[in-house]
Design an enzyme around this catalytic site. Structure first.
Site, mmCIF file in Angstrom:
data_model
loop_
_atom_site.group_PDB
_atom_site.id
_atom_site.type_symbol
_atom_site.label_atom_id
_atom_site.label_comp_id
_atom_site.label_asym_id
_atom_site.label_seq_id
_atom_site.Cartn_x
_atom_site.Cartn_y
_atom_site.Cartn_z
ATOM 1 N N HIS A 18 7.876 -10.071 -12.254
ATOM 2 C CA HIS A 18 6.262 -10.555 -12.469
ATOM 3 C C HIS A 18 6.473 -11.626 -13.585
ATOM 4 O O HIS A 18 5.919 -12.723 -13.814
ATOM 5 C CB HIS A 18 5.734 -9.494 -12.886
ATOM 6 C CG HIS A 18 5.207 -8.291 -11.733
ATOM 7 N ND1 HIS A 18 4.727 -7.395 -12.140
ATOM 8 C CD2 HIS A 18 5.590 -8.694 -10.445
ATOM 9 C CE1 HIS A 18 4.749 -6.407 -10.826
ATOM 10 N NE2 HIS A 18 5.364 -7.474 -9.866
ATOM 11 N N ASP A 115 -1.869 -11.681 -12.542
ATOM 12 C CA ASP A 115 -1.245 -11.553 -11.367
ATOM 13 C C ASP A 115 -1.746 -10.621 -10.628
ATOM 14 O O ASP A 115 -3.047 -10.195 -11.057
ATOM 15 C CB ASP A 115 0.227 -11.385 -11.544
ATOM 16 C CG ASP A 115 0.562 -9.672 -12.159
ATOM 17 O OD1 ASP A 115 -0.205 -9.062 -12.358
ATOM 18 O OD2 ASP A 115 1.400 -9.778 -13.280
ATOM 19 N N GLN A 353 22.435 -15.175 -11.941
ATOM 20 C CA GLN A 353 22.040 -15.228 -10.286
ATOM 21 C C GLN A 353 22.123 -16.648 -10.055
ATOM 22 O O GLN A 353 22.727 -17.129 -9.022
ATOM 23 C CB GLN A 353 20.683 -14.414 -10.068
ATOM 24 C CG GLN A 353 20.669 -14.543 -8.597
ATOM 25 C CD GLN A 353 19.941 -13.553 -8.001
ATOM 26 O OE1 GLN A 353 20.124 -12.369 -7.939
ATOM 27 N NE2 GLN A 353 18.811 -13.729 -7.585
ATOM 28 N N TRP A 371 10.961 -11.733 -3.605
ATOM 29 C CA TRP A 371 10.451 -13.436 -3.361
ATOM 30 C C TRP A 371 11.240 -14.227 -4.270
ATOM 31 O O TRP A 371 11.570 -15.416 -4.052
ATOM 32 C CB TRP A 371 8.962 -13.441 -3.424
ATOM 33 C CG TRP A 371 8.524 -14.842 -2.626
ATOM 34 C CD1 TRP A 371 7.724 -15.668 -3.324
ATOM 35 C CD2 TRP A 371 8.801 -15.366 -1.351
ATOM 36 N NE1 TRP A 371 7.453 -16.876 -2.490
ATOM 37 C CE2 TRP A 371 8.186 -16.614 -1.398
ATOM 38 C CE3 TRP A 371 9.551 -14.903 -0.307
ATOM 39 C CZ2 TRP A 371 8.312 -17.336 -0.168
ATOM 40 C CZ3 TRP A 371 9.721 -15.624 0.876
ATOM 41 C CH2 TRP A 371 8.883 -16.715 0.934
ATOM 42 N N ASN A 372 11.272 -13.691 -5.341
ATOM 43 C CA ASN A 372 11.974 -14.624 -6.379
ATOM 44 C C ASN A 372 13.716 -14.956 -6.079
ATOM 45 O O ASN A 372 14.034 -16.088 -6.165
ATOM 46 C CB ASN A 372 12.177 -13.873 -7.959
ATOM 47 C CG ASN A 372 10.683 -13.787 -8.469
ATOM 48 O OD1 ASN A 372 9.680 -14.590 -8.305
ATOM 49 N ND2 ASN A 372 10.627 -12.689 -9.287
ATOM 50 N N SER A 373 14.251 -13.811 -5.747
ATOM 51 C CA SER A 373 15.733 -14.030 -5.164
ATOM 52 C C SER A 373 15.698 -15.110 -4.059
ATOM 53 O O SER A 373 16.562 -15.769 -3.726
ATOM 54 C CB SER A 373 16.234 -12.719 -4.707
ATOM 55 O OG SER A 373 16.669 -11.697 -6.043
ATOM 56 N N ALA A 391 8.259 -2.976 -1.709
ATOM 57 C CA ALA A 391 7.161 -3.652 -1.677
ATOM 58 C C ALA A 391 7.035 -4.669 -0.683
ATOM 59 O O ALA A 391 6.990 -3.927 0.616
ATOM 60 C CB ALA A 391 7.469 -4.791 -2.912
ATOM 61 N N GLU A 392 7.045 -5.983 -0.440
ATOM 62 C CA GLU A 392 6.825 -6.733 0.728
ATOM 63 C C GLU A 392 7.995 -7.095 1.232
ATOM 64 O O GLU A 392 7.888 -8.094 2.239
ATOM 65 C CB GLU A 392 5.880 -7.707 0.373
ATOM 66 C CG GLU A 392 6.306 -9.029 -0.080
ATOM 67 C CD GLU A 392 7.201 -9.028 -1.499
ATOM 68 O OE1 GLU A 392 7.606 -10.112 -2.079
ATOM 69 O OE2 GLU A 392 6.906 -7.942 -2.200
#
Length: 476
Positions: A18, A115, A353, A371-373, A391-392
């Site tokens: 986040h 957020d 990363q 989603w970030n990755s 999560a999603e």
């Protein structure tokens, strides 16, 4: 008198996943749109640990970050409460401190961005007369499900996971029962009630910022903006695409040990394995994954963490940088490190990363589909093995494999069954060696071009962010 600078406060809830998008959004608003931005970071980690994470984002620009210790929630939630319940309780109990922090700021913010776990703080924005915007760090398809969930709650009888037909989300791709987000897995759990409350809170914002771009999700974005049913739920609020909000690759002078190792490997020969800042595996799954990597005979970089039983988000509240000593972890198969020392590189807990994904020797990413990755992989042009954990992420995995076709996935959900070594071997070989892997790579390279286009001046996300800034000015 000099012209006024628009001042935005961005509030983010605990968790690296986040905080990083909030920092990146703030950085972009400062550098490309001439805003003054203050990040309000509610955190469960120590100030020193947090500062180590913040430095790369704030070193060269004026982007103040105020760290706000999360309130103690031991008296309001049980120790075994799920992550969403804990986050929302922390944000709710920390509201008095957030209010005091904002009231003491000079100049006081004109605009409030928060957020999806922070919507109970809308009360602060209203007290200070600030327009309020929600920043959804996920994608538009998830946003469709999330905002429509209070309607599904009334339409669907029984547990979502027991249904046999997909759930229709007006104007969006349907969501299969096995793809629903974690809080929807058990309607009797407190996590589900908290989730529904947040879904309602999101619709009370003056506008939505979503971490996606127009060409990636045209169907879901069209639905959020034009479908009568969804529009009525989000109360005709504007939807802004500001993504991809993802770390950019910037070469550094001093190379880490893992990058030096990658320098010695052939082009597109290495599979990178990481489950994000919060993902954890069971001991049995770690062993099967290790054997699968070894059997594939492909080069790999693996970010490993100790097993966490059946808890799939066991590292969620950690900073992501606190590693263990570089010893031989007992949870890996006996002799694994010795047998694979020429073909593999094991990193403990954290790795650079974005730098890894942009290295020429990396040909695939075994990812938890956070989603970030996901955005970092697409922005780097790297195909994926979609290994959703929490999560999603199951929705993200479906999008990557079925819609965008830039990933392969296990035949069974890793959340339901241990993925065996033979299947791991098969997926790794597919990405690195096969014609299918080459075709997937070609598709993700095309998406990477779309990222560059969306983020350029006059690109769709740049224009959408400009419209967001214009909307802010019109409301103050």
């Amino acid at each position: 008198m000099p012209p006024k600078t628009l001042h935005a406060a961005i509030l983010c809830s605990p968790g690296v996943g986040h905080l990083v998008p909030a920092l990146l959004l703030g950085r972009r608003l400062v550098t490309h749109h001439n805003l003054q931005v203050t990040i309000l970071s509610v955190t469960t980690t120590t100030p020193t640990t947090q500062s180590q994470l913040l430095t790369p984002f704030t070193a060269d620009i004026h982007l103040p970050v105020i760290q706000i210790p999360a309130a103690n929630i031991s008296s309001v939630v049980s120790p075994d409460a799920k992550v969403v319940t804990k986050i929302c309780a922390m944000m709710r109990e920390t509201i008095p401190t957030i209010r005091t922090t904002i009231s003491s700021m000079d100049p006081r913010p004109d605009v409030f961005v928060a957020d999806i776990f922070s919507t109970e703080s809308w009360v602060i924005a209203e007290e200070f007369g600030m327009p309020k915007y929600v920043f959804n760090t996920g994608n538009a398809w998830f946003t469709g499900l999330f905002t429509y969930s209070p309607v599904l709650d009334k339409k669907v009888a029984g547990q979502y996971v027991d249904q046999t037909e997909p759930f229709e989300i007006p104007g969006c791709k349907p969501v299969r029962p096995e793809e629903v987000v974690d809080p929807m897995l058990d309607r009797d759990d407190e996590d589900y009630r908290v989730y529904l409350n947040q879904a309602i809170g999101v619709t009370l914002a003056d506008g939505m910022l979503i971490n996606t771009w127009e060409n990636l999700e045209p169907q879901s974005l069209h639905a959020l903006r034009n479908n009568e049913i969804l529009r009525s739920i989000v109360k005709n609020k504007p939807v802004y695409t500001v993504g991809p909000i993802a770390k950019k690759y910037e070469p550094v002078g001093l190379k880490s040990e893992v990058i030096e190792w990658l320098d010695e490997q052939p082009e597109r020969s290495v599979i990178y394995v990481s489950f994000g800042s919060g993902g954890t595996l069971s001991a049995e799954q770690i062993i099967e994954l290790a054997w699968g990597l070894e059997l594939s005979q492909q080069r790999f970089v693996w970010v490993v963490r100790p097993p966490a039983g059946h808890i799939r988000d066991g590292s969620f509240f950690e900073s992501g940088h606190s590693g263990e000593p570089n010893d031989k972890p007992e949870y890996l198969p006996e002799g694994f490190l010795n047998r694979t020392k020429k073909m593999g590189f094991v990193v403990h807990s954290w790795a650079p990363q974005v730098e890894i994904l942009n290295h020429a020797s990396v040909g695939g990413f075994l990812t938890h589909c956070g989603w970030n990755s996901t955005l970092e992989s697409i922005s780097s042009g790297v195909p994926m093995i979609a290994w959703a954990l929490y999560a999603e992420q199951r929705m993200n995995a479906t999008m990557l494999t079925e819609e965008l076709k830039v990933a392969v996935r296990p035949e069974v959900l890793p959340t339901k069954k241990v993925v065996g070594r033979e299947e791991v071997e098969k997926m790794v070989r597919c990405l690195i060696e096969s014609e299918e892997g080459k075709a997937i790579t070609k598709k993700v390279k095309k998406l990477k071009e779309g990222v560059e286009e969306a983020m350029s001046v006059n690109g769709s996300s740049y224009i959408s962010t400009c419209k967001f800034v214009e909307d802010c000015w019109s409301r103050i």
